[in-house]
Write a protein that holds these residues in place. Sequence first.
Motif, PDB file in Angstrom:
ATOM      1  N   LYS A 258      36.852 -12.476  35.574  1.00  0.00           N
ATOM      2  CA  LYS A 258      35.438 -11.736  35.762  1.00  0.00           C
ATOM      3  C   LYS A 258      34.743 -11.589  34.691  1.00  0.00           C
ATOM      4  CE  LYS A 258      37.481 -12.316  40.411  1.00  0.00           C
ATOM      5  NZ  LYS A 258      38.343 -11.536  42.106  1.00  0.00           N
ATOM      6  N   ASN A 259      36.045 -10.269  34.446  1.00  0.00           N
ATOM      7  CA  ASN A 259      34.889  -8.868  33.741  1.00  0.00           C
ATOM      8  C   ASN A 259      34.152  -9.954  33.018  1.00  0.00           C
ATOM      9  OD1 ASN A 259      34.022  -6.287  32.501  1.00  0.00           O
ATOM     10  ND2 ASN A 259      35.182  -7.245  30.536  1.00  0.00           N
ATOM     11  N   ALA A 260      34.541 -10.799  31.603  1.00  0.00           N
ATOM     12  CA  ALA A 260      34.098 -11.315  30.576  1.00  0.00           C
ATOM     13  C   ALA A 260      32.502 -12.653  31.335  1.00  0.00           C
ATOM     14  CB  ALA A 260      34.590 -13.192  30.179  1.00  0.00           C
ATOM     15  N   ARG A 261      32.903 -13.285  32.233  1.00  0.00           N
ATOM     16  CA  ARG A 261      31.981 -13.604  33.543  1.00  0.00           C
ATOM     17  C   ARG A 261      31.547 -12.709  33.699  1.00  0.00           C
ATOM     18  NH1 ARG A 261      33.762 -17.561  38.241  1.00  0.00           N
ATOM     19  NH2 ARG A 261      30.927 -18.061  37.687  1.00  0.00           N
ATOM     20  N   SER A 262      30.606 -11.873  34.103  1.00  0.00           N
ATOM     21  CA  SER A 262      29.718 -10.955  34.297  1.00  0.00           C
ATOM     22  C   SER A 262      29.379 -10.756  32.794  1.00  0.00           C
ATOM     23  CB  SER A 262      30.556  -9.524  34.759  1.00  0.00           C
ATOM     24  OG  SER A 262      30.982  -8.797  33.987  1.00  0.00           O
ATOM     25  N   THR A 263      29.967 -10.192  32.143  1.00  0.00           N
ATOM     26  CA  THR A 263      28.610  -9.820  30.642  1.00  0.00           C
ATOM     27  C   THR A 263      28.739 -11.049  29.623  1.00  0.00           C
ATOM     28  OG1 THR A 263      31.288 -10.050  29.493  1.00  0.00           O
ATOM     29  CG2 THR A 263      30.816  -7.589  30.852  1.00  0.00           C
ATOM     30  N   ASP A 264      28.850 -12.489  29.865  1.00  0.00           N
ATOM     31  CA  ASP A 264      28.896 -13.552  29.494  1.00  0.00           C
ATOM     32  C   ASP A 264      28.935 -13.091  27.895  1.00  0.00           C
ATOM     33  OD1 ASP A 264      27.174 -16.222  29.390  1.00  0.00           O
ATOM     34  OD2 ASP A 264      25.502 -15.073  28.545  1.00  0.00           O
ATOM     35  N   ASN A 265      30.258 -12.817  27.827  1.00  0.00           N
ATOM     36  CA  ASN A 265      31.298 -12.876  26.553  1.00  0.00           C
ATOM     37  C   ASN A 265      31.688 -14.284  26.348  1.00  0.00           C
ATOM     38  OD1 ASN A 265      32.656 -12.068  24.391  1.00  0.00           O
ATOM     39  ND2 ASN A 265      32.823  -9.744  24.740  1.00  0.00           N
ATOM     40  N   ILE A 266      31.249 -14.855  25.827  1.00  0.00           N
ATOM     41  CA  ILE A 266      32.218 -16.596  25.845  1.00  0.00           C
ATOM     42  C   ILE A 266      33.263 -16.618  24.353  1.00  0.00           C
ATOM     43  CG2 ILE A 266      30.651 -17.121  23.568  1.00  0.00           C
ATOM     44  CD1 ILE A 266      30.633 -19.937  25.031  1.00  0.00           C
ATOM     45  N   GLU A 267      33.451 -15.000  23.565  1.00  0.00           N
ATOM     46  CA  GLU A 267      34.693 -15.209  22.354  1.00  0.00           C
ATOM     47  C   GLU A 267      35.651 -14.844  23.807  1.00  0.00           C
ATOM     48  OE1 GLU A 267      34.511 -16.546  20.030  1.00  0.00           O
ATOM     49  OE2 GLU A 267      32.577 -16.743  19.812  1.00  0.00           O
ATOM     50  N   ASP A 268      34.923 -13.870  24.588  1.00  0.00           N
ATOM     51  CA  ASP A 268      36.077 -13.382  25.145  1.00  0.00           C
ATOM     52  C   ASP A 268      36.818 -13.948  25.999  1.00  0.00           C
ATOM     53  OD1 ASP A 268      36.236 -10.914  24.060  1.00  0.00           O
ATOM     54  OD2 ASP A 268      35.753 -10.034  25.565  1.00  0.00           O
ATOM     55  N   MET A 269      36.005 -15.153  26.376  1.00  0.00           N
ATOM     56  CA  MET A 269      36.444 -16.030  27.825  1.00  0.00           C
ATOM     57  C   MET A 269      37.326 -16.594  26.819  1.00  0.00           C
ATOM     58  SD  MET A 269      36.229 -17.481  30.629  1.00  0.00           S
ATOM     59  CE  MET A 269      34.826 -16.753  31.575  1.00  0.00           C
ATOM     60  N   ARG A 270      36.825 -17.568  25.976  1.00  0.00           N
ATOM     61  CA  ARG A 270      38.284 -18.504  25.101  1.00  0.00           C
ATOM     62  C   ARG A 270      38.844 -17.731  25.011  1.00  0.00           C
ATOM     63  NH1 ARG A 270      32.946 -19.382  21.652  1.00  0.00           N
ATOM     64  NH2 ARG A 270      32.466 -22.088  22.500  1.00  0.00           N
TER      65      ARG A 270
ATOM     66  N   VAL B  46      40.438 -28.332  30.147  1.00  0.00           N
ATOM     67  CA  VAL B  46      39.407 -28.559  30.545  1.00  0.00           C
ATOM     68  C   VAL B  46      38.396 -28.119  29.914  1.00  0.00           C
ATOM     69  CG1 VAL B  46      38.080 -29.752  31.374  1.00  0.00           C
ATOM     70  CG2 VAL B  46      40.599 -30.733  32.304  1.00  0.00           C
ATOM     71  N   LEU B  47      38.653 -26.807  30.324  1.00  0.00           N
ATOM     72  CA  LEU B  47      37.570 -25.335  30.197  1.00  0.00           C
ATOM     73  C   LEU B  47      37.590 -25.627  28.740  1.00  0.00           C
ATOM     74  CD1 LEU B  47      34.590 -24.332  31.065  1.00  0.00           C
ATOM     75  CD2 LEU B  47      35.999 -22.261  32.327  1.00  0.00           C
ATOM     76  N   GLU B  48      39.009 -24.324  28.874  1.00  0.00           N
ATOM     77  CA  GLU B  48      39.486 -24.056  26.924  1.00  0.00           C
ATOM     78  C   GLU B  48      38.280 -25.429  26.025  1.00  0.00           C
ATOM     79  OE1 GLU B  48      42.369 -22.808  23.903  1.00  0.00           O
ATOM     80  OE2 GLU B  48      43.348 -24.184  25.426  1.00  0.00           O
ATOM     81  N   LYS B  49      38.833 -26.692  26.308  1.00  0.00           N
ATOM     82  CA  LYS B  49      38.537 -27.908  25.030  1.00  0.00           C
ATOM     83  C   LYS B  49      36.510 -27.226  25.579  1.00  0.00           C
ATOM     84  CE  LYS B  49      41.924 -30.727  25.198  1.00  0.00           C
ATOM     85  NZ  LYS B  49      42.690 -32.206  25.588  1.00  0.00           N
ATOM     86  N   GLN B  50      35.490 -27.630  26.379  1.00  0.00           N
ATOM     87  CA  GLN B  50      34.425 -27.692  26.584  1.00  0.00           C
ATOM     88  C   GLN B  50      33.652 -27.038  27.318  1.00  0.00           C
ATOM     89  OE1 GLN B  50      35.067 -30.639  29.859  1.00  0.00           O
ATOM     90  NE2 GLN B  50      33.889 -29.126  31.484  1.00  0.00           N
ATOM     91  N   LEU B  51      33.822 -25.504  26.646  1.00  0.00           N
ATOM     92  CA  LEU B  51      33.190 -24.100  26.963  1.00  0.00           C
ATOM     93  C   LEU B  51      32.137 -24.228  25.719  1.00  0.00           C
ATOM     94  CD1 LEU B  51      32.906 -21.639  28.493  1.00  0.00           C
ATOM     95  CD2 LEU B  51      34.414 -20.945  26.873  1.00  0.00           C
ATOM     96  N   VAL B  52      30.859 -24.459  26.328  1.00  0.00           N
ATOM     97  CA  VAL B  52      29.866 -23.926  25.222  1.00  0.00           C
ATOM     98  C   VAL B  52      28.870 -22.807  25.800  1.00  0.00           C
ATOM     99  CG1 VAL B  52      29.715 -26.599  24.831  1.00  0.00           C
ATOM    100  CG2 VAL B  52      28.307 -25.708  26.017  1.00  0.00           C
ATOM    101  N   SER B  53      29.131 -22.714  27.338  1.00  0.00           N
ATOM    102  CA  SER B  53      28.438 -22.130  27.945  1.00  0.00           C
ATOM    103  C   SER B  53      28.972 -21.923  29.403  1.00  0.00           C
ATOM    104  CB  SER B  53      26.512 -22.366  28.716  1.00  0.00           C
ATOM    105  OG  SER B  53      25.710 -21.511  29.061  1.00  0.00           O
ATOM    106  N   ILE B  54      28.824 -20.274  29.232  1.00  0.00           N
ATOM    107  CA  ILE B  54      29.449 -19.650  30.599  1.00  0.00           C
ATOM    108  C   ILE B  54      28.589 -20.066  31.414  1.00  0.00           C
ATOM    109  CG2 ILE B  54      30.262 -17.195  31.987  1.00  0.00           C
ATOM    110  CD1 ILE B  54      30.856 -15.796  29.149  1.00  0.00           C
TER     111      ILE B  54
END
Length: 217
Positions: free
Chosen positions: A147-159, A183-191
């Motif tokens: 949730k924190n990575a989403r709110s800060t739009d931190n794609i590296e942390d999300m990965r 699925v999301l780990e493979k195709q993540l390009v933008s939060i």
Amino acid sequence: MQKLVAVSNGADAIHECMKSNFDLILMDVQMPEVDGIEATKQIRQLAGYHDIPIIGITAGNVSGEREKCLEAGMSEFLPKPIRQLDLNTVLQKFVQISSMGNQDIDVWNDRLDLTTLTEQIGDDPGFKSYFLDLVITEVTQTLNRLKNARSTDNIEDMRIILHKLRGTTSTSGLVRLAKLTTVLEKQLVSIALSKNLLDEIEREIEIGLQLITKLKY
């Protein structure tokens, strides 16, 4: 609150049933001191245990074994090794599992692989409690980090979060959550573009936490 109690012999099984009321009993037929057949006969004589489901568990399909179990008062019979589908079928037959929101019994079948979880836990009740607590803590912390990575739009942390969540959920048998995470780990390009899938993953985490918590009791 529901609880799970494990014993190593038939005498202890009888003793526990004298102390507490259980909704269902998985009874190993081959046990020391008092075997499962005799333990079942004695438990059936206890107040409140006349109709409680007792499921006999034994190695292989020994000729006449099922009949002996049923004659002793068992409700059903399962051969070892126990298959998840067979166990789920028995649970649906004998136990009313309360729903989670709009979910029904499929919440277990579709989301939690009990075979995988059992392989990790083994038959040690102490380790079972420790392992489930570890999973609950890890998944809860991961949800907060996600949730924190989403709110800060931190794609590296999300990965990083998704990679770790995939490992945790695969090990703990949360199969549906593991698939979504993969699925999301493979195709993540933008939060932002992954909003719908992230919403679904968060919902699955909440359900997964409920399932794992229920297994503790």
